[in-house]
Design a protein around this motif. Structure first.
Motif, PDB file in Angstrom:
ATOM      1  N   GLY A   1     -26.791 -29.220  12.685  1.00  0.00           N
ATOM      2  CA  GLY A   1     -27.847 -28.464  12.052  1.00  0.00           C
ATOM      3  C   GLY A   1     -29.091 -28.442  12.922  1.00  0.00           C
ATOM      4  O   GLY A   1     -29.136 -29.059  13.986  1.00  0.00           O
ATOM      5  N   ALA A   2     -30.094 -27.739  12.456  1.00  0.00           N
ATOM      6  CA  ALA A   2     -31.328 -27.597  13.229  1.00  0.00           C
ATOM      7  C   ALA A   2     -32.311 -28.718  12.918  1.00  0.00           C
ATOM      8  O   ALA A   2     -32.419 -29.187  11.793  1.00  0.00           O
ATOM      9  CB  ALA A   2     -31.968 -26.257  12.890  1.00  0.00           C
TER      10      ALA A   2
ATOM     11  N   TYR B   1     -38.646 -31.826  10.854  1.00  0.00           N
ATOM     12  CA  TYR B   1     -37.928 -31.183   9.762  1.00  0.00           C
ATOM     13  C   TYR B   1     -36.453 -31.070  10.119  1.00  0.00           C
ATOM     14  O   TYR B   1     -36.104 -30.565  11.176  1.00  0.00           O
ATOM     15  CB  TYR B   1     -38.527 -29.799   9.488  1.00  0.00           C
ATOM     16  N   ILE B   2     -35.594 -31.537   9.219  1.00  0.00           N
ATOM     17  CA  ILE B   2     -34.156 -31.536   9.446  1.00  0.00           C
ATOM     18  C   ILE B   2     -33.515 -30.611   8.415  1.00  0.00           C
ATOM     19  O   ILE B   2     -33.781 -30.734   7.214  1.00  0.00           O
ATOM     20  CB  ILE B   2     -33.579 -32.956   9.321  1.00  0.00           C
ATOM     21  N   ALA B   3     -32.659 -29.716   8.882  1.00  0.00           N
ATOM     22  CA  ALA B   3     -32.009 -28.752   7.998  1.00  0.00           C
ATOM     23  C   ALA B   3     -31.008 -29.454   7.085  1.00  0.00           C
ATOM     24  O   ALA B   3     -30.461 -30.513   7.422  1.00  0.00           O
ATOM     25  CB  ALA B   3     -31.313 -27.684   8.827  1.00  0.00           C
ATOM     26  N   GLU B   4     -30.759 -28.865   5.939  1.00  0.00           N
ATOM     27  CA  GLU B   4     -29.809 -29.414   4.968  1.00  0.00           C
ATOM     28  C   GLU B   4     -28.401 -29.504   5.543  1.00  0.00           C
ATOM     29  O   GLU B   4     -27.618 -30.350   5.144  1.00  0.00           O
ATOM     30  CB  GLU B   4     -29.788 -28.546   3.697  1.00  0.00           C
ATOM     31  N   ALA B   5     -28.086 -28.629   6.494  1.00  0.00           N
ATOM     32  CA  ALA B   5     -26.743 -28.620   7.094  1.00  0.00           C
ATOM     33  C   ALA B   5     -26.422 -29.957   7.752  1.00  0.00           C
ATOM     34  O   ALA B   5     -25.256 -30.342   7.839  1.00  0.00           O
ATOM     35  CB  ALA B   5     -26.646 -27.500   8.115  1.00  0.00           C
ATOM     36  N   CYS B   6     -27.414 -30.684   8.164  1.00  0.00           N
ATOM     37  CA  CYS B   6     -27.175 -31.992   8.798  1.00  0.00           C
ATOM     38  C   CYS B   6     -26.712 -33.025   7.776  1.00  0.00           C
ATOM     39  O   CYS B   6     -26.062 -34.008   8.125  1.00  0.00           O
ATOM     40  CB  CYS B   6     -28.449 -32.492   9.470  1.00  0.00           C
TER      41      CYS B   6
END
Length: 69
Positions: free
Chosen positions: A64-65, A52-57
């Motif tokens: 991001g996380a 799972y990749i955070a939207e911030a990336c």
């Protein structure tokens, strides 16, 4: 020493050998899990359930996380 006594002794020696080998294996695993490299190696042998990749990336910052399950 009777033959049955010899068999008992061999069986006991074999059992002790297995127990000693098992203790060594457990100690190796505990030592391996105490280091980050050992934990990563153990984790790499499993299956990947999800990532799972955070939207911030994705918003351009590139920071991001990331959660790997």
């Amino acid at each position: 020493m009777a033959k049955s006594e010899q068999q008992k002794q061999r069986k006991l020696a074999k059992k002790k050998s297995r127990e000693r080998d098992n203790r060594k294996l457990v100690a190796q695993r505990q030592q391996q899990m105490s280091s980050l490299f050992g934990q990563m190696t153990a984790g790499a042998s499993g299956t990947l359930d999800g990532c799972y990749i955070a939207e911030a990336c994705h918003n351009g910052t590139g920071i991001g996380a990331v959660v790997v399950v």
